[in-house]
Design a protein around this motif. Structure first.
Motif, PDB file in Angstrom:
ATOM      1  N   ASN A  59       0.851  -1.189   0.000  1.00 36.64           N
ATOM      2  CA  ASN A  59       0.000   0.000   0.000  1.00 36.64           C
ATOM      3  C   ASN A  59       0.893   1.247   0.000  1.00 36.64           C
ATOM      4  N   GLY A  60       0.282   2.405  -0.072  1.00 39.01           N
ATOM      5  CA  GLY A  60       1.049   3.654  -0.151  1.00 39.01           C
ATOM      6  C   GLY A  60       1.771   4.010   1.139  1.00 39.01           C
ATOM      7  N   THR A  61       1.207   3.582   2.263  1.00 36.50           N
ATOM      8  CA  THR A  61       1.864   3.860   3.546  1.00 36.50           C
ATOM      9  C   THR A  61       3.118   2.998   3.681  1.00 36.50           C
ATOM     10  N   THR A  85      -1.601  17.235   4.651  1.00 39.76           N
ATOM     11  CA  THR A  85      -1.563  15.991   3.887  1.00 39.76           C
ATOM     12  C   THR A  85      -2.307  14.931   4.672  1.00 39.76           C
ATOM     13  N   ASP A 157       5.957  11.914  -1.917  1.00 43.94           N
ATOM     14  CA  ASP A 157       4.707  11.171  -1.708  1.00 43.94           C
ATOM     15  C   ASP A 157       3.792  11.536  -2.876  1.00 43.94           C
ATOM     16  N   ALA A 159       1.140   9.809  -3.911  1.00 45.21           N
ATOM     17  CA  ALA A 159      -0.114   9.048  -3.802  1.00 45.21           C
ATOM     18  C   ALA A 159      -1.268   9.700  -4.567  1.00 45.21           C
ATOM     19  N   GLN A 160      -1.258  11.039  -4.642  1.00 43.74           N
ATOM     20  CA  GLN A 160      -2.392  11.734  -5.260  1.00 43.74           C
ATOM     21  C   GLN A 160      -2.075  12.245  -6.661  1.00 43.74           C
ATOM     22  N   SER A 181       0.317   5.298  -4.197  1.00 42.79           N
ATOM     23  CA  SER A 181      -0.745   4.494  -3.587  1.00 42.79           C
ATOM     24  C   SER A 181      -1.772   4.170  -4.659  1.00 42.79           C
ATOM     25  N   LYS A 186      -7.889   6.433  -5.338  1.00 42.21           N
ATOM     26  CA  LYS A 186      -6.840   7.224  -6.014  1.00 42.21           C
ATOM     27  C   LYS A 186      -7.085   7.245  -7.525  1.00 42.21           C
TER      28      LYS A 186
END
Ligand SMILES: *Cc1c(COP(=O)(O)O)cnc(C)c1O
Length: 364
Positions: A59-61, A85, A157, A159-160, A181, A186
């Motif tokens: 996952n993104g985390t 964020t 990061d 993710a977005q 992510s 997303k």
């Protein structure tokens, strides 16, 4: 009519046959973890982003955690990031024993304000985690210059912001590592948890490949202490289908965002800065009476969300950092005003017109 912030059902309906057969193929192959589908996706992703390595993770985390694990962090090291964020960005800094150092934002974009970074750099500063919030690249060239000048790492990061570009390079490929992510909401979403790391550095890539499978290079040969964070083959198969539609979906998001920006006049529209393009993970307005405006839109069947209502330095989990209200005023002000409206690629023309119309009927 009810307009959802995101409509994953419409998306699935548009690609149902391809998705169903991709999932069934994995089930009949019996290879559920890593394997060919994951390799195929890693190649497609690195190709798409014009980067040397893409490594699928859980996952993104986890992508952020694994990225930090390659940076030899010691307890007490400081890592600079934004307070505006999703919590994962800063949570992983604390989890690896380092201290998140929050730098206030540019209130016009929600991204970290590069002119405030250097004053927070100390002898303990190890790196920067930059975020491309809502899908608009932050001032990553300036941030990279600061990281180079002080010889500290830069993690993005992303993710977005999959597919967003700053200058001629994709977001996520400016720093040492980019993290992605594929959480279902997303822009490129799996049907469960999934993430990836991108890098042009061979050594980092090799280390990540080991870290995600218990520090091993072959089965039952463990070289370093690692993790279990692998991209699941069913998710990879879904992503292999969906990545072919990403450009089309991103173009549609941009088209809708353009219509909003050209026609909405009752509240503040998002600012897009020069030399970059936005992928509109969110289309986020600013309204002075945000909560009333939100209630009004919801009563008129338009779903909205607040990204994010509490900046990270004021979250209970970060109370130990002892940052009071007023310490990062622009992040705090933006958190009081933001409201995201639907911008997903499956909105119909009528829905777009309705959203614009209802927003413009609002008086601040
Ligand atoms: C979604 C998100 C993450 C976390 O990704 P997961 O896949 O949910 O773990 C991290 N950072 C930002 C900015 C995000 O939007």
């Amino acid at each position: 009519m009810h307009i959802d912030l995101l409509d994953l059902k419409r998306e699935y309906d548009s690609i149902k046959e391809e998705i169903d057969s991709a999932i069934l193929n994995v089930i009949s192959s019996g290879r559920f973890i890593l394997g060919d589908e994951v390799k195929k996706f890693e190649l497609k992703l690195s190709d798409y982003l014009n980067v040397k390595h893409a490594i699928g993770v859980g996952n993104g985390t986890d992508a952020l955690s694994l990225a930090l694990l390659t940076m030899s962090i010691k307890p007490g090291d400081e890592i600079i990031t934004t307070p505006f964020t999703f919590i994962a960005t800063a949570e992983v800094i604390s989890l690896c024993g380092a201290v998140p150092v929050f730098v206030d934002i540019d209130i016009e974009t929600g991204n970290i304000n590069p002119s405030l970074i250097e004053e927070k750099i100390t002898s303990k500063t190890k790196g920067i985690i930059a975020v491309h919030i809502f899908g608009q690249p932050c001032d990553i060239d300036e941030i990279k210059d600061i990281a180079n000048k002080h010889n500290i790492f830069l993690i993005e990061d992303t993710a977005q912001a999959i597919g967003a570009k700053y200058g001629s390079k994709f977001a996520g490929t400016w720093g040492d590592i980019g993290t992605m992510s594929f959480f279902p909401t997303k822009n490129l979403g799996a049907y469960g948890d999934a993430g990836a790391i991108i890098t042009n550095d061979d050594e980092i890539a090799e280390k990540i490949r080991r870290l995600r499978v218990h520090g091993s290079d072959r089965k039952y040969h463990h070289i370093i202490i690692g993790f279990n964070s692998r991209l699941d083959a069913i998710q990879a198969a879904i992503l292999n289908v969906k990545i072919s539609y990403l450009n089309k979906w991103t173009d549609r998001r941009r088209e809708i965002a353009k219509k909003f920006s050209e026609n909405i006049y009752s509240v503040k529209i998002p600012l897009i800065k020069d030399n970059r393009d936005h992928v509109f993970h969110q289309y986020t307005l600013r309204a002075k009476k945000r909560d009333e405006f939100m209630k009004y839109l919801n009563e008129n069947d338009i779903s909205t969300a607040v990204h994010y209502p509490i900046p990270l330095h004021l979250q209970t989990a970060f109370k130990y950092l002892k940052l009071d209200e007023g310490s990062l005023p622009d992040a705090e002000k933006l958190a009081r005003e933001v409201i995201s409206i639907p911008v997903h690629p499956f909105l119909t023309e009528n829905e777009i017109l309705y959203i614009i119309d209802m927003i413009n009927k609002w008086k601040e």
